[in-house]
Write a protein that holds these residues in place. Structure first.
Motif: not given
Length: 247
Positions: A101-108, A132-138, A145-149, A160-166
């Motif tokens: 699921k992409s970032f647009e399909q869930i909430t922050a 929260e601070k890691e997220f801001i730094g990311m 285009d961060y949301a695509k990752s 089950i988990g997350i993945t952040m490809p870029h």
């Protein structure tokens, strides 16, 4: 910071700043100048987490180590770096049971909560920053285009988990995973290798010709995931963290 020596910087201002590659330094004087410029920058910006990464040859240079000690850096972690070519990576099959699921399909909030859960029990060196601070730094490091990752993985509608490809900034085809992790209850069941392989497929679709991944030397499960998906270790690096905070 001026960057005339090929230094590679991961800038997540105001939360973190990493020199991942010190570039083409020719002397201890160059290294001293680099550290001074970095300190001026992180003090000015009030950056909370500051690290510098050295390869094996650099970490064996006692002059470098002495200078790092003078600036109050201490060795935090030893990391193994893996690589896999993706140009010949076959069309991915076998992960049909995992729904991405992409970032647009869930909430922050859900994404941050998932990230927090995947950090529990990790065998890598713990971060001094909150998720929260890691997220801001990311967002600062990856750009607009961060949301695509920001991708979450589900099985039967269960997270089950997350993945952040870029694609690594400053390159055109180097694939990275900003973060990759499973919730504790899904570890040790083969889902890590499956999600990682799916992540490599996503990187190829993004245009990556190869993948670079890293993990701590104590994280044997992640090393096995790399190996299961055809990644080969090519370098060992050492992370030194600044033992001060600027607010």
């Amino acid at each position: 910071m001026n960057n005339t020596l090929g230094v590679k910087i991961l800038d997540g201002t105001p939360n973190y700043f990493v020199i991942e590659d010190i570039g083409q330094l020719s002397s201890i004087r160059d290294f001293d100048k680099l550290l001074q410029e970095m300190m001026e920058y992180v003090i000015e910006k009030g950056i909370q987490s500051v690290s510098i990464v050295l390869n094996e040859k650099e970490a064996a240079n006692t002059d470098y180590l002495d200078l790092l000690g003078t600036f109050d850096f201490w060795q935090q972690e030893t990391q193994y770096f893996y690589k896999r070519e993706l140009t010949s990576f076959n069309e991915y099959r076998g992960g049909e049971s995992i729904e991405i699921k992409s970032f647009e399909q869930i909430t922050a909030d859900l994404f941050i909560e998932a990230w927090q859960k995947t950090r529990k029990g990790t065998l890598n060196a713990s971060s001094t920053l909150s998720v929260e601070k890691e997220f801001i730094g990311m967002k600062s490091e990856l750009g607009l285009d961060y949301a695509k990752s920001c991708l979450t993985a589900f099985i039967d509608n269960k997270l089950i988990g997350i993945t952040m490809p870029h694609i690594e900034r400053g390159t055109v085809d180097e694939g990275r995973l900003f973060y990759f992790g499973l919730l504790p209850e899904y570890r040790g069941k083969g889902w890590g290798s499956t999600l990682h392989k799916l992540s490599l497929h996503l990187l190829k679709k993004m245009g990556a010709a190869y993948y670079i991944g890293a993990t701590g030397y104590k994280n044997i499960p992640m090393q096995r995931i790399f190996q299961a998906n055809g990644c080969q270790i090519f370098e060992k690096k050492f992370t030194f963290r600044l033992n001060r905070h600027f607010v």
